[in-house]
Scaffold this motif. Structure first.
Motif, PDB file in Angstrom:
ATOM      1  N   VAL A   1     -49.058 -24.618 -53.674  1.00  0.00           N
ATOM      2  CA  VAL A   1     -47.672 -24.993 -53.393  1.00  0.00           C
ATOM      3  C   VAL A   1     -46.766 -23.815 -53.727  1.00  0.00           C
ATOM      4  O   VAL A   1     -47.150 -22.930 -54.486  1.00  0.00           O
ATOM      5  CB  VAL A   1     -47.255 -26.237 -54.217  1.00  0.00           C
ATOM      6  CG1 VAL A   1     -48.017 -27.452 -53.775  1.00  0.00           C
ATOM      7  CG2 VAL A   1     -47.450 -25.990 -55.705  1.00  0.00           C
ATOM      8  N   GLU A   2     -45.568 -23.818 -53.154  1.00  0.00           N
ATOM      9  CA  GLU A   2     -44.610 -22.746 -53.424  1.00  0.00           C
ATOM     10  C   GLU A   2     -43.997 -22.923 -54.805  1.00  0.00           C
ATOM     11  O   GLU A   2     -43.972 -24.026 -55.330  1.00  0.00           O
ATOM     12  CB  GLU A   2     -43.492 -22.798 -52.392  1.00  0.00           C
ATOM     13  CG  GLU A   2     -43.821 -21.999 -51.152  1.00  0.00           C
ATOM     14  CD  GLU A   2     -42.709 -22.092 -50.129  1.00  0.00           C
ATOM     15  OE1 GLU A   2     -41.522 -22.032 -50.525  1.00  0.00           O
ATOM     16  OE2 GLU A   2     -43.047 -22.252 -48.948  1.00  0.00           O
ATOM     17  N   GLY A   3     -43.465 -21.857 -55.352  1.00  0.00           N
ATOM     18  CA  GLY A   3     -42.771 -21.952 -56.638  1.00  0.00           C
ATOM     19  C   GLY A   3     -43.434 -21.057 -57.673  1.00  0.00           C
ATOM     20  O   GLY A   3     -44.514 -20.522 -57.450  1.00  0.00           O
ATOM     21  N   THR A   4     -42.762 -20.907 -58.807  1.00  0.00           N
ATOM     22  CA  THR A   4     -43.269 -20.035 -59.869  1.00  0.00           C
ATOM     23  C   THR A   4     -44.678 -20.475 -60.268  1.00  0.00           C
ATOM     24  O   THR A   4     -44.890 -21.642 -60.585  1.00  0.00           O
ATOM     25  CB  THR A   4     -42.323 -20.103 -61.085  1.00  0.00           C
ATOM     26  OG1 THR A   4     -40.987 -19.895 -60.615  1.00  0.00           O
ATOM     27  CG2 THR A   4     -42.659 -19.049 -62.121  1.00  0.00           C
ATOM     28  N   PRO A   5     -45.650 -19.550 -60.205  1.00  0.00           N
ATOM     29  CA  PRO A   5     -47.055 -19.938 -60.426  1.00  0.00           C
ATOM     30  C   PRO A   5     -47.442 -20.047 -61.908  1.00  0.00           C
ATOM     31  O   PRO A   5     -48.267 -19.290 -62.408  1.00  0.00           O
ATOM     32  CB  PRO A   5     -47.831 -18.817 -59.719  1.00  0.00           C
ATOM     33  CG  PRO A   5     -46.940 -17.625 -59.847  1.00  0.00           C
ATOM     34  CD  PRO A   5     -45.524 -18.126 -59.827  1.00  0.00           C
ATOM     35  N   TRP A   6     -46.875 -21.029 -62.582  1.00  0.00           N
ATOM     36  CA  TRP A   6     -47.204 -21.237 -63.998  1.00  0.00           C
ATOM     37  C   TRP A   6     -48.657 -21.666 -64.136  1.00  0.00           C
ATOM     38  O   TRP A   6     -49.137 -22.478 -63.361  1.00  0.00           O
ATOM     39  CB  TRP A   6     -46.333 -22.337 -64.608  1.00  0.00           C
ATOM     40  CG  TRP A   6     -44.854 -22.132 -64.528  1.00  0.00           C
ATOM     41  CD1 TRP A   6     -43.969 -22.827 -63.753  1.00  0.00           C
ATOM     42  CD2 TRP A   6     -44.071 -21.177 -65.257  1.00  0.00           C
ATOM     43  NE1 TRP A   6     -42.690 -22.370 -63.959  1.00  0.00           N
ATOM     44  CE2 TRP A   6     -42.728 -21.357 -64.874  1.00  0.00           C
ATOM     45  CE3 TRP A   6     -44.380 -20.187 -66.194  1.00  0.00           C
ATOM     46  CZ2 TRP A   6     -41.685 -20.592 -65.392  1.00  0.00           C
ATOM     47  CZ3 TRP A   6     -43.345 -19.432 -66.718  1.00  0.00           C
ATOM     48  CH2 TRP A   6     -42.024 -19.631 -66.322  1.00  0.00           C
ATOM     49  N   GLU A   7     -49.329 -21.166 -65.170  1.00  0.00           N
ATOM     50  CA  GLU A   7     -50.673 -21.654 -65.491  1.00  0.00           C
ATOM     51  C   GLU A   7     -50.567 -22.628 -66.658  1.00  0.00           C
ATOM     52  O   GLU A   7     -50.117 -23.746 -66.479  1.00  0.00           O
ATOM     53  CB  GLU A   7     -51.611 -20.471 -65.716  1.00  0.00           C
ATOM     54  CG  GLU A   7     -51.823 -19.725 -64.387  1.00  0.00           C
ATOM     55  CD  GLU A   7     -52.842 -18.615 -64.428  1.00  0.00           C
ATOM     56  OE1 GLU A   7     -53.498 -18.406 -65.472  1.00  0.00           O
ATOM     57  OE2 GLU A   7     -52.994 -17.942 -63.380  1.00  0.00           O
ATOM     58  N   LYS A   8     -50.934 -22.207 -67.879  1.00  0.00           N
ATOM     59  CA  LYS A   8     -50.937 -23.195 -68.972  1.00  0.00           C
ATOM     60  C   LYS A   8     -49.713 -23.134 -69.888  1.00  0.00           C
ATOM     61  O   LYS A   8     -49.436 -24.069 -70.618  1.00  0.00           O
ATOM     62  CB  LYS A   8     -52.206 -23.029 -69.813  1.00  0.00           C
ATOM     63  CG  LYS A   8     -53.461 -23.350 -69.002  1.00  0.00           C
ATOM     64  CD  LYS A   8     -54.731 -23.366 -69.840  1.00  0.00           C
ATOM     65  CE  LYS A   8     -55.934 -23.618 -68.934  1.00  0.00           C
ATOM     66  NZ  LYS A   8     -57.205 -23.663 -69.660  1.00  0.00           N
ATOM     67  N   GLY A   9     -48.993 -21.984 -69.880  1.00  0.00           N
ATOM     68  CA  GLY A   9     -48.050 -21.757 -70.979  1.00  0.00           C
ATOM     69  C   GLY A   9     -46.575 -21.962 -70.690  1.00  0.00           C
ATOM     70  O   GLY A   9     -45.743 -21.394 -71.407  1.00  0.00           O
TER      71      GLY A   9
ATOM     72  N   GLY B   1     -48.590 -25.458 -64.843  1.00  0.00           N
ATOM     73  CA  GLY B   1     -49.874 -25.739 -64.193  1.00  0.00           C
ATOM     74  C   GLY B   1     -49.802 -25.714 -62.672  1.00  0.00           C
ATOM     75  O   GLY B   1     -50.806 -25.931 -61.996  1.00  0.00           O
ATOM     76  N   ARG B   2     -48.610 -25.405 -62.136  1.00  0.00           N
ATOM     77  CA  ARG B   2     -48.444 -25.412 -60.670  1.00  0.00           C
ATOM     78  C   ARG B   2     -49.506 -24.548 -59.972  1.00  0.00           C
ATOM     79  O   ARG B   2     -50.003 -24.915 -58.905  1.00  0.00           O
ATOM     80  CB  ARG B   2     -47.046 -24.897 -60.326  1.00  0.00           C
ATOM     81  CG  ARG B   2     -46.807 -24.773 -58.838  1.00  0.00           C
ATOM     82  CD  ARG B   2     -45.396 -24.288 -58.540  1.00  0.00           C
ATOM     83  NE  ARG B   2     -44.410 -25.312 -58.823  1.00  0.00           N
ATOM     84  CZ  ARG B   2     -43.304 -25.115 -59.538  1.00  0.00           C
ATOM     85  NH1 ARG B   2     -43.050 -23.917 -60.064  1.00  0.00           N
ATOM     86  NH2 ARG B   2     -42.454 -26.084 -59.731  1.00  0.00           N
ATOM     87  N   ALA B   3     -49.871 -23.419 -60.582  1.00  0.00           N
ATOM     88  CA  ALA B   3     -50.790 -22.471 -59.941  1.00  0.00           C
ATOM     89  C   ALA B   3     -52.159 -23.075 -59.669  1.00  0.00           C
ATOM     90  O   ALA B   3     -52.919 -22.539 -58.859  1.00  0.00           O
ATOM     91  CB  ALA B   3     -50.943 -21.231 -60.827  1.00  0.00           C
ATOM     92  N   PHE B   4     -52.495 -24.164 -60.336  1.00  0.00           N
ATOM     93  CA  PHE B   4     -53.842 -24.739 -60.182  1.00  0.00           C
ATOM     94  C   PHE B   4     -53.955 -25.691 -58.991  1.00  0.00           C
ATOM     95  O   PHE B   4     -55.053 -26.093 -58.626  1.00  0.00           O
ATOM     96  CB  PHE B   4     -54.242 -25.484 -61.467  1.00  0.00           C
ATOM     97  CG  PHE B   4     -54.235 -24.610 -62.692  1.00  0.00           C
ATOM     98  CD1 PHE B   4     -54.923 -23.406 -62.709  1.00  0.00           C
ATOM     99  CD2 PHE B   4     -53.537 -24.995 -63.840  1.00  0.00           C
ATOM    100  CE1 PHE B   4     -54.925 -22.591 -63.839  1.00  0.00           C
ATOM    101  CE2 PHE B   4     -53.526 -24.192 -64.980  1.00  0.00           C
ATOM    102  CZ  PHE B   4     -54.216 -22.988 -64.977  1.00  0.00           C
ATOM    103  N   HIS B   5     -52.827 -26.097 -58.398  1.00  0.00           N
ATOM    104  CA  HIS B   5     -52.893 -27.079 -57.305  1.00  0.00           C
ATOM    105  C   HIS B   5     -53.538 -26.483 -56.054  1.00  0.00           C
ATOM    106  O   HIS B   5     -53.291 -25.329 -55.707  1.00  0.00           O
ATOM    107  CB  HIS B   5     -51.489 -27.585 -56.950  1.00  0.00           C
ATOM    108  CG  HIS B   5     -51.003 -28.678 -57.853  1.00  0.00           C
ATOM    109  ND1 HIS B   5     -51.490 -29.953 -57.797  1.00  0.00           N
ATOM    110  CD2 HIS B   5     -50.075 -28.678 -58.833  1.00  0.00           C
ATOM    111  CE1 HIS B   5     -50.880 -30.700 -58.703  1.00  0.00           C
ATOM    112  NE2 HIS B   5     -50.014 -29.944 -59.359  1.00  0.00           N
TER     113      HIS B   5
END
Ligand code: MTE
Ligand code: MO
Length: 387
Positions: A133-141, A125-129
């Motif tokens: 923020v930096e780092g692998t842009p995970w969404e839901k999975g 979920g990082r991509a939603f912030h």
């Protein structure tokens, strides 16, 4: 092969050579002078980073209680090592009476246990912030569930005989350092000795896939994925927590900070349990669906807590109704839920799902922003058009 990649591979070999020279067991075997084959990838996986492989599970892998192995998410910081299970060894040393080195066959002589456990990356979920923020842009999975088979870490440590000064367990993975340092972490001994902390060698009845830690990985049930060290080859009982690159990451602010704030490490603590969380797996975001009876489905999990209820709203959060949870839930694994929605009026709808757990935790409306973008568990939402 790019020259940068070639360089990384060469330095990886050098590091391994140093490891052997220092008297460490040398479990990692690269096929002589050729690059290790990339792990097989299912076409449905969402590639967040190609090299090293960071693959997100598509919704299709979140709809069944067990994620099929080929759809299990992959999170790697460095190169994926090619390890031969015949020469693999695990060394257990430090504050123990009897340091041990076990082969794959010797490890499998301990009593086997199987448990269904959900693994989620702290950065899911990082991509939603916002701010980003930096780092692998995970969404839901960056989350999956498997039936894991292995042995209790406590049984192995008992054979090595713990000494009283030991309080933490150092965990070392055999994946060679590449863009980042070698993967080394520690966990408190108390968590290491829990009966659900396992050294596993099977995933859904099959040998571990190479990308998920073949031949043996740790499984720290209920905690974020970063604790579950893959390709594990060394455990050391230590008095203080390890202090290193991966310990200064995976930290979360102790108290709420404004989004974008400059938060110092001393104001953050090690992330342990997964948060309480639910994800809507059907319908899919943006879908057009026909009016009438619609089955909304999803998953819900709570790390060291137990999911007590999932509430669903189809009217922007004005009203919430309880979904049906599958009755056969187990500790540390997600449960499936469903909600029968009767919608007669065509239009645009927002569907939301919110889980609550036995620790009194409820999914928040707003994220707790943090510099690493960790532990995203905002109430999940999708939009659909009813026609
Ligand atoms: N040796 C090693 N172990 C590791 C990692 C790694 O890069 N190297 N990544 C960690 C992280 S951050 C996560 S979320 C999980 C992911 O496990 P998976 O790839 O099987 O999904 O493995 C953990 N164990
Ligand atoms: Mo992770």
């Amino acid at each position: 092969m790019s020259s940068r990649r070639q360089f990384l591979m060469t330095s990886a070999r050098l590091l391994l050579a140093v490891g052997v020279w220092r008297g460490c067991p040398g479990p990692v075997l690269f096929a002589a002078e050729q690059e290790s084959a990339p792990p097989p990838k299912d076409d449905r996986m969402i590639v967040r980073e190609a090299d090293p492989p960071n693959w997100e599970t598509p919704l299709a892998g979140l709809r069944s209680w067990l994620t099929p192995n080929e759809l299990f998410y992959v999170r790697t910081h460095n190169l994926i090592p090619e390890i031969d299970s015949k020469s693999w060894r695990i060394r257990i040393d430090g504050a123990v009476q009897r340091p041990l080195t076990l082969s794959f066959d010797e490890l499998r002589k301990f009593e086997p246990v199987s448990e269904v456990v959900t693994l989620e990356c702290a950065g899911n979920g990082r991509a939603f912030h916002r701010p980003k923020v930096e780092g692998t842009p995970w969404e839901k999975g960056a989350v999956s569930t498997a039936r894991w088979t292995g042995v209790r870490l406590a049984d192995v440590l008992a054979q090595a005989q713990l000494q009283p000064e030991g309080k933490h367990l150092l965990l070392e993975g055999a994946d060679p350092a590449a863009k980042k340092p070698q993967y080394v972490r520690s966990i408190p001994l108390q968590k290491a000795l829990e009966p659900s902390t396992l050294l596993v060698y099977k995933m859904n009845g099959a040998p571990l896939p190479i990308a998920n830690g073949f031949p043996v990985r740790l499984l720290v049930s209920g905690w974020t994925g970063n604790h579950s060290v893959k390709w594990i080859t060394h455990l050391s009982v230590i008095a203080q927590p390890h202090d290193g690159f991966y310990m200064n990451r995976y930290r979360f602010p102790i108290s709420y900070a404004h989004p974008g704030a400059d938060i110092q490490p001393k104001d953050m603590a090690m992330i342990t349990s997964l948060p309480v969380k639910s994800i809507i797996t059907s319908p899919e975001d943006g879908m057009r669906i026909s009016k009438g009876s619609v089955l909304v489905t999803g998953i819900a999990y709570a790390g060291e807590g137990k999911v007590q209820a999932v509430d669903v709203s189809t009217d922007y959060g004005s009203h919430w109704e309880e979904a049906r949870l599958s009755p056969d839930t187990v500790r540390y694994a997600w449960g499936l839920w469903e909600y029968s929605w009767d919608v007669q009026k065509p239009g645009s709808y927002l569907i939301m799902a919110r889980a609550r757990d036995s620790l009194g935790r409820v999914q928040p409306i707003e994220p707790l922003w943090n510099p690493e973008g960790a532990l995203w568990n905002v109430i999940d939402r999708i939009r659909v058009s009813v026609v």
